[in-house]
Write an enzyme that holds these catalytic residues in place. Structure first.
Site, PDB file in Angstrom:
ATOM      1  CG  ASP A  92      22.042  -1.893  54.361  1.00  0.00           C
ATOM      2  OD1 ASP A  92      22.503  -1.580  53.717  1.00  0.00           O
ATOM      3  OD2 ASP A  92      20.995  -3.082  54.625  1.00  0.00           O
ATOM      4  CG  ASP A 146      22.391  -2.251  47.548  1.00  0.00           C
ATOM      5  OD1 ASP A 146      21.995  -1.850  48.015  1.00  0.00           O
ATOM      6  OD2 ASP A 146      23.288  -3.673  47.064  1.00  0.00           O
ATOM      7  CG  ASP A 264      25.788  -6.600  58.054  1.00  0.00           C
ATOM      8  OD1 ASP A 264      24.469  -6.995  58.212  1.00  0.00           O
ATOM      9  OD2 ASP A 264      26.256  -7.442  57.568  1.00  0.00           O
TER      10      ASP A 264
END
Length: 279
Positions: A92, A146, A264
């Site tokens: 991530d 993001d 996840d």
């Protein structure tokens, strides 16, 4: 690079089975990825993960950037060697972690200035830096940087964060220098039209996979499912779909039934470490 092959998909909006092919092995989907935030799934060895049938694990670029440092991990042979796991890894970008810092961070179009939750030191994370960190870590799948708006965000705030997420995704793509697979993330807050608009934007990018972010962060469940359905309706069926941060058994089953391929969450291992189990 990775490839995704659908093996069964009765309808565009229903459950599906596929295979995600990566340089470190194939992952049958739908698949749940245990979370090894700091390059280890707590209390579980790589051998135990394999024995449990785990095909892919997740690590977090934000935490590894702060400690022990992505360049140190690169020098030690990359994340696979560092954590003793020879299977596929997804990292991530750290977007959610940075934005969860609240008053410890400041957002501009350029990126995010934040203070470490470890020692208070100041750092700047841009889309380009997020990609560079993940390239050093060497995961098979990496995520675009993001800005996930909070569930209480107004329409104006959600739209601004979503537009920034789109611009940052384009910058992440431009910064990519490796053969790693970069997944883009659609946002949109708790507004169906923004969710659809963001998913259409992500679908138009030259990326091998698409993620749905900013859900299961405190909003009512009925809103979660409505926002997910709006997002999935606009995402291409031939690419893997990753629902970020969802991991309770009932939520995984329901989302898989809607056509999600990857999940996840820290929940299962956290529950186990505290002496409980799912039945």
């Amino acid at each position: 690079m990775i490839r995704f092959a659908l093996e069964s998909s009765p309808s565009d909006a229903g459950p599906r089975a596929g295979v995600l092919r990566t340089p470190h092995g194939d992952v049958p989907t739908p698949a749940y990825m245990p979370v090894g935030t700091q390059a280890t799934v707590k209390t579980v060895t790589p051998e135990e993960l394999r024995a449990a049938g785990v095909g892919m694990v997740l690590a977090n670029a934000y935490h590894l950037y702060l400690r022990p440092g992505h360049e140190r991990i690169r020098r030690l042979g990359g994340l696979h060697a560092f954590m003793g796991w020879d299977g596929p890894i997804l990292t991530d970008s750290g977007g959610y972690q940075v934005f969860s810092l609240g008053n410890l961070r400041r957002v501009t179009d350029q990126g995010v200035t934040f203070r470490s939750h470890l020692d208070g030191s100041e750092h700047v994370l841009t889309p380009e830096a997020a990609v560079a960190v993940q390239e050093a870590l060497g995961a098979d799948v990496i995520m675009a940087f993001d800005e996930p708006p909070p569930p209480t965000a107004s329409r104006q705030e959600a739209a601004a964060a979503t537009e920034r997420t789109h611009r940052w995704a384009e910058r992440c793509l431009a910064a990519l220098r490796t053969e790693q697979a970069l997944f883009a993330i659609c946002q949109g807050g708790m507004f169906e039209d923004l969710r659809r608009e963001s998913a259409r934007f992500v679908a138009g990018l030259d990326v091998p996979g698409c993620a749905v972010g900013g859900l299961s962060i405190g909003e009512p469940k009925e809103i979660t499912w409505r926002m997910l359905a709006a997002s999935l309706a606009e995402l291409p069926r031939e690419r893997p779909r990753y629902l970020m941060g969802v991991g309770s058994p009932e939520d995984v089953v329901r989302a898989a039934g809607m056509g999600v391929d990857l999940f996840d969450c820290v929940l299962p291992t956290r529950v186990a470490r505290n002496g409980a189990c799912f039945t």
